[in-house]
Design a protein around this motif. Structure first.
Motif, short mmCIF file in Angstrom:
data_model
loop_
_atom_site.label_atom_id
_atom_site.label_comp_id
_atom_site.label_asym_id
_atom_site.label_seq_id
_atom_site.Cartn_x
_atom_site.Cartn_y
_atom_site.Cartn_z
N TRP A 140 -33.76 -42.16 83.52
CA TRP A 140 -33.95 -42.91 82.20
C TRP A 140 -33.01 -42.74 81.06
N THR A 141 -32.28 -43.72 80.64
CA THR A 141 -31.15 -43.69 79.72
C THR A 141 -31.70 -43.84 78.52
N GLY A 142 -32.86 -44.22 78.16
CA GLY A 142 -33.46 -44.78 76.81
C GLY A 142 -33.46 -43.75 75.62
N ALA A 143 -33.41 -42.47 76.23
CA ALA A 143 -33.34 -41.40 75.26
C ALA A 143 -31.66 -41.03 74.80
N GLY A 144 -30.89 -41.60 75.07
CA GLY A 144 -29.37 -41.59 74.76
C GLY A 144 -28.84 -40.52 75.79
N ILE A 145 -29.25 -40.36 76.64
CA ILE A 145 -28.42 -39.77 77.98
C ILE A 145 -27.98 -40.52 78.97
#
Length: 317
Positions: A140-145
């Motif tokens: 999951w990249t929605g947290a900016g990772i």
């Protein structure tokens, strides 16, 4: 006749004390997606939050019960003794720097040919990130990772028992898993072709303190099966092997049965279906409180009892 067996890990559930601190750590710092905001099926005054990948795919899920006044538990034998996650091998330097920059003590390890970072969450639950060379699951990249660094889901379930024989026998017979390798007191088992999300490590430690449930411990481990038919087949097989197994429980997002293995660890068998999008769109997962059917008529009273939650703290990359 070849009956179905669990195909991998479904989720781990642990006990925490503060939902907001937990959200900030798992969704903010570790970058997992909060895929479901609900309450405990037996205690609607307590949150039950689920983290995972974009869809909450089985094998990516870590969940928590929250009891602010819960007695501290003891991590030890008869428990799942770590939450072990998978990330790209090349991302471990990123994770070590990120965790240490935000005050988390990290201990490097090496196990079964893979590098591991060991640390603890705000409740003292042991955590690990294992560097994996090949893991097709998207993070999951929605947290900016970035995709190059994102956590992909569970890697291994670590079971600590005083006597390994009964647990290992259960895994290889009733559960249909296979021994991969053994290194001293640790043995790794896998479902199917293996890979992250399909491993169970059994640690034999006769001197380990007996684990006690409470804050800072893992409550249970869930294995995955594809559907209701496979679950009923497993229910029969477990009962025939002499274990006391529960009836089927509808958990809204999956259906479950429960039993304890001989070392005392609570096992769950959970279906892949219907998934977390049955009561909200995939794009909106985790954004609003979803209540189990039996509590929906009491929404206003439940919302008044629950502490308010805010979005996860945003950490710098």
């Amino acid at each position: 006749m070849n009956l179905p067996h669990p195909t991998g890990l479904h989720h781990l559930t642990a006990i925490a004390t503060d939902a907001q601190s937990n959200i900030d750590f798992y969704a903010g710092l570790l970058g997992l997606r909060l895929v479901k905001n609900t309450v405990n099926f037996d205690d609607p005054s307590a949150y039950h939050l689920y983290y995972g990948d974009e869809h909450g795919t089985p094998g990516s899920i870590v969940t928590f019960f929250y009891w602010p006044g819960a007695t501290r538990g003891q991590v030890g034998s008869g428990q799942v003794t770590a939450i072990t996650l998978a990330a790209p091998a090349a991302a471990l330097d990123f994770w070590r720097e990120r965790l240490e920059r935000h005050g988390v003590t990290v201990t490097p390890r090496h196990r079964f040919g893979e590098d591991v970072l060991a640390f603890s969450d705000p409740d003292g639950i042991p955590l690990e990130i294992v560097g994996v060379a090949a893991d097709p699951r998207p993070g999951w990249t929605g947290a900016g990772i970035s995709p190059a660094h994102a956590i992909h889901g569970l890697h291994t379930a670590e079971l600590t028992v005083r006597e390994a024989g009964p647990t290992e026998d259960l895994l290889t017979t009733v559960m249909g898993w296979s021994l991969v390798r053994r290194d001293a007191h640790r043995a790794r088992f896998t479902a199917g072709a293996g890979g992250p999300g399909h491993f169970v490590d059994v640690i034999a430690d006769p001197s380990a303190p007996r684990g006690t449930g409470g804050a800072g411990t893992v409550h249970h481990l869930a294995f995955r099966v594809p559907d209701d038919g496979a679950e009923l087949a497993m229910q029969g097989r477990i009962a025939d092997a002499g274990y006391h197994v529960s009836d089927v429980r509808d958990r809204d997002y999956f259906r479950s049965i429960y039993y304890r293995e001989r070392g005392g660890i609570l096992f769950e068998i959970a279906t892949d279906t219907p998934g977390f999008a049955v009561d909200e769109a995939v794009t909106a997962l985790g954004q609003t409180l979803q209540l189990p059917r039996q509590f929906r008529s009491a929404r206003s009273r439940i919302e008044a009892l629950l502490p308010s939650l805010r979005a996860a703290r945003r950490y710098s990359p």
